[in-house]
Design a protein around this motif. Structure first.
Motif, PDB file in Angstrom:
ATOM      1  N   TRP A 161       0.809  -1.223   0.000  1.00  0.00           N
ATOM      2  CA  TRP A 161       0.000   0.000   0.000  1.00  0.00           C
ATOM      3  C   TRP A 161       0.840   1.270   0.000  1.00  0.00           C
ATOM      4  O   TRP A 161       0.305   2.358  -0.168  1.00  0.00           O
ATOM      5  CB  TRP A 161      -0.935   0.020   1.209  1.00  0.00           C
ATOM      6  N   ALA A 198     -10.686   0.673  -2.087  1.00  0.00           N
ATOM      7  CA  ALA A 198     -10.586  -0.599  -1.372  1.00  0.00           C
ATOM      8  C   ALA A 198     -11.326  -0.533  -0.044  1.00  0.00           C
ATOM      9  O   ALA A 198     -12.008  -1.486   0.342  1.00  0.00           O
ATOM     10  CB  ALA A 198      -9.123  -0.956  -1.140  1.00  0.00           C
ATOM     11  N   THR A 256      -4.992  -7.307   2.275  1.00  0.00           N
ATOM     12  CA  THR A 256      -3.546  -7.218   2.037  1.00  0.00           C
ATOM     13  C   THR A 256      -2.970  -8.588   1.734  1.00  0.00           C
ATOM     14  O   THR A 256      -2.138  -8.731   0.834  1.00  0.00           O
ATOM     15  CB  THR A 256      -2.848  -6.584   3.247  1.00  0.00           C
ATOM     16  N   HIS A 287      -4.418 -10.981   0.241  1.00  0.00           N
ATOM     17  CA  HIS A 287      -4.779 -11.327  -1.135  1.00  0.00           C
ATOM     18  C   HIS A 287      -4.054 -10.467  -2.165  1.00  0.00           C
ATOM     19  O   HIS A 287      -3.755 -10.939  -3.252  1.00  0.00           O
ATOM     20  CB  HIS A 287      -6.290 -11.228  -1.333  1.00  0.00           C
ATOM     21  N   THR A 288      -3.764  -9.218  -1.828  1.00  0.00           N
ATOM     22  CA  THR A 288      -3.112  -8.355  -2.810  1.00  0.00           C
ATOM     23  C   THR A 288      -1.612  -8.584  -2.895  1.00  0.00           C
ATOM     24  O   THR A 288      -0.974  -8.092  -3.811  1.00  0.00           O
ATOM     25  CB  THR A 288      -3.377  -6.862  -2.527  1.00  0.00           C
ATOM     26  N   ARG A 289      -1.066  -9.333  -1.968  1.00  0.00           N
ATOM     27  CA  ARG A 289       0.377  -9.606  -2.041  1.00  0.00           C
ATOM     28  C   ARG A 289       0.675 -11.035  -2.461  1.00  0.00           C
ATOM     29  O   ARG A 289       1.800 -11.497  -2.374  1.00  0.00           O
ATOM     30  CB  ARG A 289       1.063  -9.261  -0.730  1.00  0.00           C
ATOM     31  N   THR A 324      -1.238 -11.871  -7.706  1.00  0.00           N
ATOM     32  CA  THR A 324      -1.243 -10.428  -7.915  1.00  0.00           C
ATOM     33  C   THR A 324       0.103  -9.965  -8.462  1.00  0.00           C
ATOM     34  O   THR A 324       0.159  -9.145  -9.369  1.00  0.00           O
ATOM     35  CB  THR A 324      -1.582  -9.683  -6.613  1.00  0.00           C
ATOM     36  N   VAL A 375      -0.595  -1.774  -7.247  1.00  0.00           N
ATOM     37  CA  VAL A 375      -1.992  -2.210  -7.201  1.00  0.00           C
ATOM     38  C   VAL A 375      -2.889  -1.067  -7.668  1.00  0.00           C
ATOM     39  O   VAL A 375      -2.659   0.090  -7.336  1.00  0.00           O
ATOM     40  CB  VAL A 375      -2.361  -2.619  -5.758  1.00  0.00           C
ATOM     41  N   LEU A 424      -6.952  -4.530 -10.267  1.00  0.00           N
ATOM     42  CA  LEU A 424      -6.391  -5.611  -9.472  1.00  0.00           C
ATOM     43  C   LEU A 424      -7.095  -5.731  -8.123  1.00  0.00           C
ATOM     44  O   LEU A 424      -7.259  -6.837  -7.596  1.00  0.00           O
ATOM     45  CB  LEU A 424      -4.889  -5.412  -9.277  1.00  0.00           C
ATOM     46  N   LEU A 425      -7.547  -4.621  -7.574  1.00  0.00           N
ATOM     47  CA  LEU A 425      -8.303  -4.678  -6.323  1.00  0.00           C
ATOM     48  C   LEU A 425      -9.615  -5.426  -6.521  1.00  0.00           C
ATOM     49  O   LEU A 425     -10.003  -6.231  -5.673  1.00  0.00           O
ATOM     50  CB  LEU A 425      -8.564  -3.281  -5.783  1.00  0.00           C
ATOM     51  N   ALA A 458      -8.876  -8.981  -6.359  1.00  0.00           N
ATOM     52  CA  ALA A 458      -8.641  -9.409  -4.970  1.00  0.00           C
ATOM     53  C   ALA A 458      -9.956  -9.500  -4.208  1.00  0.00           C
ATOM     54  O   ALA A 458     -10.167 -10.436  -3.420  1.00  0.00           O
ATOM     55  CB  ALA A 458      -7.683  -8.453  -4.275  1.00  0.00           C
TER      56      ALA A 458
END
Length: 69
Positions: free
Chosen positions: A9, A20, A36, A38-40, A44, A56, A60-61, A64
């Motif tokens: 972030w 988000a 977080t 899921h986004t890492r 992703t 991000v 992409l969010l 996720a």
């Protein structure tokens, strides 16, 4: 506060962080931790590499969000 929470972030656009929060985290730190995670993920990182995106973004969010329980 969220950009300090995790490097994923740190350079995110403030509008994407607000997006988000509005659509997934709802001001809940536990939800931010789940998002977080899921986004890492490797998925992703792969998506970022394939699209050439440096960070991000809302597309992409959304991806996720679809993986959140």
């Amino acid at each position: 506060m969220i950009p300090l929470f995790h490097p994923v972030w740190a350079d995110a656009d403030p509008e994407d962080i607000a997006f988000a929060d509005q659509h997934a985290a709802h001001g809940n730190f536990r939800a931010w931790a789940q998002l977080t995670a899921h986004t890492r993920t490797a998925h992703t990182r792969t998506a970022l590499a394939r699209t050439g995106r440096p960070r991000v973004d809302q597309e992409l969010l959304r991806w996720a969000f679809s993986r959140l329980a």
